[in-house]
Design a protein around this motif. Sequence first.
Motif, PDB file in Angstrom:
ATOM      1  N   GLY A  78      30.721  89.348  83.396  1.00  0.00           N
ATOM      2  CA  GLY A  78      30.000  90.288  82.861  1.00  0.00           C
ATOM      3  C   GLY A  78      30.240  90.182  81.156  1.00  0.00           C
ATOM      4  O   GLY A  78      29.990  91.313  80.569  1.00  0.00           O
ATOM      5  N   VAL A  79      31.112  89.332  80.898  1.00  0.00           N
ATOM      6  CA  VAL A  79      31.741  89.374  79.374  1.00  0.00           C
ATOM      7  C   VAL A  79      30.992  88.379  78.729  1.00  0.00           C
ATOM      8  O   VAL A  79      30.837  87.199  78.941  1.00  0.00           O
ATOM      9  CB  VAL A  79      33.341  89.101  79.531  1.00  0.00           C
ATOM     10  N   ASP A  80      30.354  89.165  77.570  1.00  0.00           N
ATOM     11  CA  ASP A  80      29.917  88.041  76.705  1.00  0.00           C
ATOM     12  C   ASP A  80      30.802  87.270  75.903  1.00  0.00           C
ATOM     13  O   ASP A  80      31.967  87.788  75.431  1.00  0.00           O
ATOM     14  CB  ASP A  80      28.922  89.020  75.468  1.00  0.00           C
ATOM     15  N   VAL A  81      30.726  85.999  75.983  1.00  0.00           N
ATOM     16  CA  VAL A  81      31.688  85.176  75.231  1.00  0.00           C
ATOM     17  C   VAL A  81      30.926  84.300  74.012  1.00  0.00           C
ATOM     18  O   VAL A  81      29.969  83.860  74.175  1.00  0.00           O
ATOM     19  CB  VAL A  81      32.111  83.908  76.215  1.00  0.00           C
ATOM     20  N   LEU A  82      31.732  84.660  73.119  1.00  0.00           N
ATOM     21  CA  LEU A  82      31.366  83.917  71.698  1.00  0.00           C
ATOM     22  C   LEU A  82      32.253  82.707  71.342  1.00  0.00           C
ATOM     23  O   LEU A  82      33.625  82.822  71.129  1.00  0.00           O
ATOM     24  CB  LEU A  82      31.495  84.867  70.551  1.00  0.00           C
ATOM     25  N   VAL A  83      31.944  81.468  71.409  1.00  0.00           N
ATOM     26  CA  VAL A  83      32.592  80.322  71.209  1.00  0.00           C
ATOM     27  C   VAL A  83      32.575  79.944  69.999  1.00  0.00           C
ATOM     28  O   VAL A  83      31.287  79.543  69.582  1.00  0.00           O
ATOM     29  CB  VAL A  83      32.254  79.193  72.278  1.00  0.00           C
ATOM     30  N   SER A  84      33.616  79.744  69.250  1.00  0.00           N
ATOM     31  CA  SER A  84      33.370  78.788  67.874  1.00  0.00           C
ATOM     32  C   SER A  84      34.267  77.614  67.882  1.00  0.00           C
ATOM     33  O   SER A  84      35.325  77.684  67.884  1.00  0.00           O
ATOM     34  CB  SER A  84      33.557  79.751  66.890  1.00  0.00           C
ATOM     35  N   ALA A  85      33.542  76.645  67.825  1.00  0.00           N
ATOM     36  CA  ALA A  85      34.162  75.395  68.129  1.00  0.00           C
ATOM     37  C   ALA A  85      33.247  74.101  67.569  1.00  0.00           C
ATOM     38  O   ALA A  85      31.903  74.319  67.909  1.00  0.00           O
ATOM     39  CB  ALA A  85      34.622  74.881  69.624  1.00  0.00           C
ATOM     40  N   ILE A  86      33.758  73.146  66.776  1.00  0.00           N
ATOM     41  CA  ILE A  86      32.806  72.215  66.020  1.00  0.00           C
ATOM     42  C   ILE A  86      31.739  71.654  67.076  1.00  0.00           C
ATOM     43  O   ILE A  86      30.790  71.354  66.788  1.00  0.00           O
ATOM     44  CB  ILE A  86      33.599  71.200  65.490  1.00  0.00           C
ATOM     45  N   THR A  87      32.473  71.341  68.499  1.00  0.00           N
ATOM     46  CA  THR A  87      31.571  70.545  69.294  1.00  0.00           C
ATOM     47  C   THR A  87      30.705  69.519  68.802  1.00  0.00           C
ATOM     48  O   THR A  87      29.200  69.652  68.937  1.00  0.00           O
ATOM     49  CB  THR A  87      30.839  71.876  70.150  1.00  0.00           C
ATOM     50  N   PRO A  88      31.074  68.510  68.264  1.00  0.00           N
ATOM     51  CA  PRO A  88      30.461  67.616  67.521  1.00  0.00           C
ATOM     52  C   PRO A  88      29.521  66.784  68.310  1.00  0.00           C
ATOM     53  O   PRO A  88      28.380  66.169  67.680  1.00  0.00           O
ATOM     54  CB  PRO A  88      31.529  66.822  66.715  1.00  0.00           C
ATOM     55  N   TYR A  89      29.588  66.336  69.472  1.00  0.00           N
ATOM     56  CA  TYR A  89      28.831  65.399  70.117  1.00  0.00           C
ATOM     57  C   TYR A  89      27.947  65.985  71.041  1.00  0.00           C
ATOM     58  O   TYR A  89      28.037  67.242  71.982  1.00  0.00           O
ATOM     59  CB  TYR A  89      29.810  64.579  71.106  1.00  0.00           C
ATOM     60  N   ARG A  90      26.704  65.511  71.237  1.00  0.00           N
ATOM     61  CA  ARG A  90      25.782  66.033  71.960  1.00  0.00           C
ATOM     62  C   ARG A  90      25.887  66.110  73.428  1.00  0.00           C
ATOM     63  O   ARG A  90      25.370  67.203  74.173  1.00  0.00           O
ATOM     64  CB  ARG A  90      24.307  65.284  72.020  1.00  0.00           C
ATOM     65  N   GLU A  91      26.815  65.206  73.983  1.00  0.00           N
ATOM     66  CA  GLU A  91      27.254  65.133  75.237  1.00  0.00           C
ATOM     67  C   GLU A  91      28.095  66.241  75.733  1.00  0.00           C
ATOM     68  O   GLU A  91      27.934  66.833  76.846  1.00  0.00           O
ATOM     69  CB  GLU A  91      28.152  63.953  75.497  1.00  0.00           C
ATOM     70  N   MET A  92      28.664  67.069  74.710  1.00  0.00           N
ATOM     71  CA  MET A  92      29.684  68.144  75.046  1.00  0.00           C
ATOM     72  C   MET A  92      28.647  69.411  75.278  1.00  0.00           C
ATOM     73  O   MET A  92      29.087  70.069  76.015  1.00  0.00           O
ATOM     74  CB  MET A  92      30.545  68.452  73.856  1.00  0.00           C
ATOM     75  N   ARG A  93      27.893  69.439  74.336  1.00  0.00           N
ATOM     76  CA  ARG A  93      26.737  70.567  74.350  1.00  0.00           C
ATOM     77  C   ARG A  93      26.019  70.550  75.797  1.00  0.00           C
ATOM     78  O   ARG A  93      25.707  71.620  76.222  1.00  0.00           O
ATOM     79  CB  ARG A  93      26.169  70.672  73.077  1.00  0.00           C
ATOM     80  N   ASP A  94      25.544  69.354  75.863  1.00  0.00           N
ATOM     81  CA  ASP A  94      24.862  69.268  77.162  1.00  0.00           C
ATOM     82  C   ASP A  94      25.706  69.576  78.578  1.00  0.00           C
ATOM     83  O   ASP A  94      25.086  70.304  79.377  1.00  0.00           O
ATOM     84  CB  ASP A  94      24.356  67.691  77.405  1.00  0.00           C
TER      85      ASP A  94
END
Length: 181
Positions: A78-94
């Motif tokens: 139930g916690v809203d999580v806000l991630v701030s990270a460069i996450t530069p590759y599509r593979e990671m975001r997928d």
Amino acid sequence: MDRQRGSVLWFTGLSGAGKTTTARQVATALMDAGRRVEMLDGDDLRETICKGLGFSREERIENIKRIVYVAKLLSRNGVDVLVSAITPYREMRDYARSHLPTFVEIYVQCPLGECERRDVKGLYAKARRGELAHFTGISDPFEEPEHPDITICTSGFTIQRNCETVLSWLQGQSQLMNAAP
Ligand code: ADP
């Protein structure tokens, strides 16, 4: 007990683009609205659960997998999580999208030249001097998000305006995301 899922708001973009600044503002608004909120900042995590990981492709992917794991535990409680990270590759975001049922990809867009001008941590100057290998945007790729849920532009719009963009998107999705402020 509140068993509703929280949202995972994933801010991706170049170093200095404004991920952390925007995420903080959104976090404050969500807390004011009575949500339970946690911020996962890439820089902080590299000092703790991701300590020792470098910046090769494999290590960057491992870094993101650990963040996804923590985000999953929090959001399912139930916690809203806000991630701030460069996450530069599509593979990671997928990867993040496929492991997090309430994943929201927020592309924090800012031209490289403006990020360099800001140079919040002095890292661009170092990278330009050749003192930092694998620096995103200079010596390591940033693969632009192709289908982000939300795009905000920090060189053209204020922090407040971008925060409102995120909040109104969430409000529009509230039945799906359980995250209406
Ligand atoms: P990141 O987390 O993406 O590395 P930060 O949020 O740490 O970036 O830094 C962004 C910097 O840009 C901050 O110093 C912030 O004050 C500045 N900035 C200027 N305009 C904006 C804006 N419209 N939105 C977000 N940050 C902005």
